[in-house]
Design a protein around this motif. Structure first.
Motif, PDB file in Angstrom:
ATOM      1  N   GLU A   6      38.672 -31.444 -22.341  1.00 37.33           N
ATOM      2  CA  GLU A   6      38.065 -31.121 -21.051  1.00 37.33           C
ATOM      3  C   GLU A   6      39.135 -30.903 -19.986  1.00 37.33           C
ATOM      4  O   GLU A   6      39.044 -29.974 -19.176  1.00 37.33           O
ATOM      5  CB  GLU A   6      37.130 -32.250 -20.627  1.00 37.33           C
ATOM      6  N   LEU A   7      40.147 -31.772 -19.974  1.00 37.64           N
ATOM      7  CA  LEU A   7      41.214 -31.660 -18.976  1.00 37.64           C
ATOM      8  C   LEU A   7      41.940 -30.334 -19.119  1.00 37.64           C
ATOM      9  O   LEU A   7      42.167 -29.622 -18.131  1.00 37.64           O
ATOM     10  CB  LEU A   7      42.190 -32.826 -19.127  1.00 37.64           C
ATOM     11  N   GLU A  41      54.477 -21.039 -13.596  1.00 39.01           N
ATOM     12  CA  GLU A  41      54.294 -20.774 -12.180  1.00 39.01           C
ATOM     13  C   GLU A  41      53.561 -21.921 -11.497  1.00 39.01           C
ATOM     14  O   GLU A  41      53.927 -22.335 -10.390  1.00 39.01           O
ATOM     15  CB  GLU A  41      53.523 -19.459 -12.010  1.00 39.01           C
ATOM     16  N   LEU A  42      52.552 -22.430 -12.171  1.00 39.92           N
ATOM     17  CA  LEU A  42      51.829 -23.566 -11.607  1.00 39.92           C
ATOM     18  C   LEU A  42      52.731 -24.789 -11.522  1.00 39.92           C
ATOM     19  O   LEU A  42      52.718 -25.517 -10.531  1.00 39.92           O
ATOM     20  CB  LEU A  42      50.594 -23.860 -12.461  1.00 39.92           C
ATOM     21  N   ALA A  43      53.543 -25.008 -12.565  1.00 38.42           N
ATOM     22  CA  ALA A  43      54.471 -26.144 -12.561  1.00 38.42           C
ATOM     23  C   ALA A  43      55.441 -26.044 -11.391  1.00 38.42           C
ATOM     24  O   ALA A  43      55.724 -27.033 -10.706  1.00 38.42           O
ATOM     25  CB  ALA A  43      55.227 -26.205 -13.884  1.00 38.42           C
ATOM     26  N   HIS A  44      55.940 -24.841 -11.127  1.00 42.74           N
ATOM     27  CA  HIS A  44      56.862 -24.637 -10.012  1.00 42.74           C
ATOM     28  C   HIS A  44      56.181 -24.931  -8.680  1.00 42.74           C
ATOM     29  O   HIS A  44      56.755 -25.588  -7.799  1.00 42.74           O
ATOM     30  CB  HIS A  44      57.393 -23.203 -10.035  1.00 42.74           C
ATOM     31  N   LEU A  45      54.944 -24.462  -8.519  1.00 40.87           N
ATOM     32  CA  LEU A  45      54.220 -24.710  -7.277  1.00 40.87           C
ATOM     33  C   LEU A  45      53.950 -26.196  -7.074  1.00 40.87           C
ATOM     34  O   LEU A  45      53.954 -26.693  -5.937  1.00 40.87           O
ATOM     35  CB  LEU A  45      52.893 -23.953  -7.276  1.00 40.87           C
ATOM     36  N   ALA A  46      53.703 -26.925  -8.168  1.00 42.36           N
ATOM     37  CA  ALA A  46      53.407 -28.350  -8.072  1.00 42.36           C
ATOM     38  C   ALA A  46      54.668 -29.207  -8.007  1.00 42.36           C
ATOM     39  O   ALA A  46      54.590 -30.416  -7.763  1.00 42.36           O
ATOM     40  CB  ALA A  46      52.550 -28.785  -9.259  1.00 42.36           C
ATOM     41  N   GLY A  47      55.834 -28.599  -8.252  1.00 48.42           N
ATOM     42  CA  GLY A  47      57.082 -29.346  -8.175  1.00 48.42           C
ATOM     43  C   GLY A  47      57.330 -30.247  -9.368  1.00 48.42           C
ATOM     44  O   GLY A  47      57.946 -31.313  -9.238  1.00 48.42           O
ATOM     45  N   LEU A  56      50.613 -32.421 -19.581  1.00 46.82           N
ATOM     46  CA  LEU A  56      49.421 -32.792 -18.823  1.00 46.82           C
ATOM     47  C   LEU A  56      48.236 -31.932 -19.246  1.00 46.82           C
ATOM     48  O   LEU A  56      47.140 -32.440 -19.507  1.00 46.82           O
ATOM     49  CB  LEU A  56      49.686 -32.625 -17.327  1.00 46.82           C
ATOM     50  N   GLU A  57      48.447 -30.630 -19.356  1.00 46.86           N
ATOM     51  CA  GLU A  57      47.357 -29.721 -19.714  1.00 46.86           C
ATOM     52  C   GLU A  57      46.887 -29.944 -21.146  1.00 46.86           C
ATOM     53  O   GLU A  57      45.739 -29.663 -21.479  1.00 46.86           O
ATOM     54  CB  GLU A  57      47.811 -28.270 -19.518  1.00 46.86           C
ATOM     55  N   GLN A  58      47.758 -30.445 -21.977  1.00 44.59           N
ATOM     56  CA  GLN A  58      47.396 -30.733 -23.364  1.00 44.59           C
ATOM     57  C   GLN A  58      46.850 -32.145 -23.551  1.00 44.59           C
ATOM     58  O   GLN A  58      46.530 -32.543 -24.670  1.00 44.59           O
ATOM     59  CB  GLN A  58      48.603 -30.522 -24.284  1.00 44.59           C
ATOM     60  N   VAL A  64      50.274 -40.182 -15.867  1.00 43.86           N
ATOM     61  CA  VAL A  64      50.545 -39.290 -14.750  1.00 43.86           C
ATOM     62  C   VAL A  64      50.247 -40.011 -13.440  1.00 43.86           C
ATOM     63  O   VAL A  64      49.264 -40.742 -13.319  1.00 43.86           O
ATOM     64  CB  VAL A  64      49.719 -37.998 -14.885  1.00 43.86           C
ATOM     65  N   SER A  65      51.104 -39.804 -12.451  1.00 40.21           N
ATOM     66  CA  SER A  65      50.989 -40.508 -11.178  1.00 40.21           C
ATOM     67  C   SER A  65      50.009 -39.807 -10.240  1.00 40.21           C
ATOM     68  O   SER A  65      49.681 -38.626 -10.415  1.00 40.21           O
ATOM     69  CB  SER A  65      52.353 -40.597 -10.502  1.00 40.21           C
ATOM     70  N   ASP A  66      49.578 -40.547  -9.216  1.00 36.54           N
ATOM     71  CA  ASP A  66      48.735 -39.952  -8.180  1.00 36.54           C
ATOM     72  C   ASP A  66      49.446 -38.796  -7.495  1.00 36.54           C
ATOM     73  O   ASP A  66      48.834 -37.779  -7.162  1.00 36.54           O
ATOM     74  CB  ASP A  66      48.364 -41.002  -7.132  1.00 36.54           C
ATOM     75  N   ALA A  67      50.747 -38.963  -7.272  1.00 39.92           N
ATOM     76  CA  ALA A  67      51.510 -37.933  -6.563  1.00 39.92           C
ATOM     77  C   ALA A  67      51.513 -36.619  -7.334  1.00 39.92           C
ATOM     78  O   ALA A  67      51.353 -35.536  -6.748  1.00 39.92           O
ATOM     79  CB  ALA A  67      52.940 -38.414  -6.321  1.00 39.92           C
ATOM     80  N   VAL A  68      51.664 -36.701  -8.651  1.00 37.35           N
ATOM     81  CA  VAL A  68      51.675 -35.489  -9.463  1.00 37.35           C
ATOM     82  C   VAL A  68      50.295 -34.844  -9.479  1.00 37.35           C
ATOM     83  O   VAL A  68      50.152 -33.620  -9.318  1.00 37.35           O
ATOM     84  CB  VAL A  68      52.152 -35.798 -10.892  1.00 37.35           C
ATOM     85  N   LEU A  69      49.258 -35.656  -9.660  1.00 36.60           N
ATOM     86  CA  LEU A  69      47.909 -35.106  -9.663  1.00 36.60           C
ATOM     87  C   LEU A  69      47.561 -34.478  -8.310  1.00 36.60           C
ATOM     88  O   LEU A  69      46.922 -33.421  -8.250  1.00 36.60           O
ATOM     89  CB  LEU A  69      46.893 -36.192 -10.013  1.00 36.60           C
TER      90      LEU A  69
END
Length: 274
Positions: A6-7, A41-47, A56-58, A64-69
């Motif tokens: 689902e994630l 590209e998404l990884a770059h935008l999220a830092g 994470l996508e897998q 995973v931390s709150d900051a990353v989410l």
């Protein structure tokens, strides 16, 4: 509806809806096999690193931390409902923490409240199962007591029941709201067998539901407007309000109302009298 699957599907669906040019990437830069943003590209935008985001996508990053989410949610431009859904999927509830099915009977005090409400009112479980109702709700929708338990479900009645479903002309709107609710439920209880069965049934037999389910529509709504072609009262445009019970988080109260002095109000008053 395993949580990790689902994630991944949810994140991919949200990457797909973002146009690269809207976030500073040239849409024609290189061959794009999928719509929307690439993982890197998404990884770059999220830092975060590409490898970290891929894990994470897998569903392979369980700490995973709150900051990353938060960063991923911002990069994906998630609204409040979607953000909360992301956090739930990233930290799935353990099966043993599931308090049980949603067929638990409402408290006696809740049943008394239903009897006092003159407008059509229902108590719903987390899968939109109809757990209790008053007389006016039976007149407006159907005699729930005559239905088998597996058909005593608002999602099934609105989208699949051969007699009741056609009374709701805004089928795509209904499907979007049903999917929004059930997606949130699946994030909380991904291993719920009754929920999986309901989703499979709706996906197979409702094209509107299937479309929104595949797009991972997520939303909560505590009020709105619904049109009903009632077999006796005729076309009705009704407002509805949804209230949550803090002590019974898997149960909600749904009440249909109408504007004072309107034909709909007179129709609801007649229904309350039976």
């Amino acid at each position: 509806m395993a949580a990790h699957r689902e994630l991944g599907e949810f994140l991919r669906s949200r990457r797909a809806r973002i146009r690269p040019e809207d976030v500073g990437y040239a849409s024609g830069a290189g061959l794009r096999r999928v719509p929307g943003l690439r993982r890197e590209e998404l990884a770059h935008l999220a830092g975060v690193s590409v490898d970290y985001y891929v894990r994470l996508e897998q569903g392979r990053n369980h700490s995973v931390s709150d900051a990353v989410l938060d960063a991923v949610a911002e990069a994906l431009r998630l609204d409040a409902d979607e953000r909360e859904h992301l956090f739930r999927l990233a930290r799935p509830q353990k099966p043993q923490d599931d308090p049980g099915g949603s067929f638990d009977a409402p408290r006696p005090e809740v049943r008394q409240l239903l009897d006092w409400i003159t407008a059509p009112a229902l108590v719903l479980g987390r899968r939109m199962d109809v757990l209790a109702w008053n007389r006016a709700a039976s007149v407006l929708i159907t005699d729930f007591a005559e239905l088998p338990r597996d058909e005593r479900n608002l999602a099934y009645l609105h989208l699949l029941h051969p007699d009741i479903g056609p009374r709701y002309p805004d089928r795509d709107f209904i499907a979007r709201e049903v999917v929004g609710h059930l997606r949130i439920a699946s994030g909380r209880f991904p291993e719920d067998p009754e929920l999986c069965r309901l989703v499979d049934q709706l996906t197979k037999h409702s094209e509107e539901f299937k479309g929104h389910w595949e797009r991972h529509t997520v939303r909560t709504k505590s009020y709105g407007v619904k049109r009903v072609d009632h077999p006796e009262a005729g076309p009705l445009t009704l407002s509805y309000e949804i209230t949550h019970f803090p002590q019974d988080p898997d149960q909600t109260l749904l009440v249909y109302t109408a504007a004072p002095g309107s034909p709909e109000e007179k129709a609801l008053q007649a229904m309350a009298k039976g």
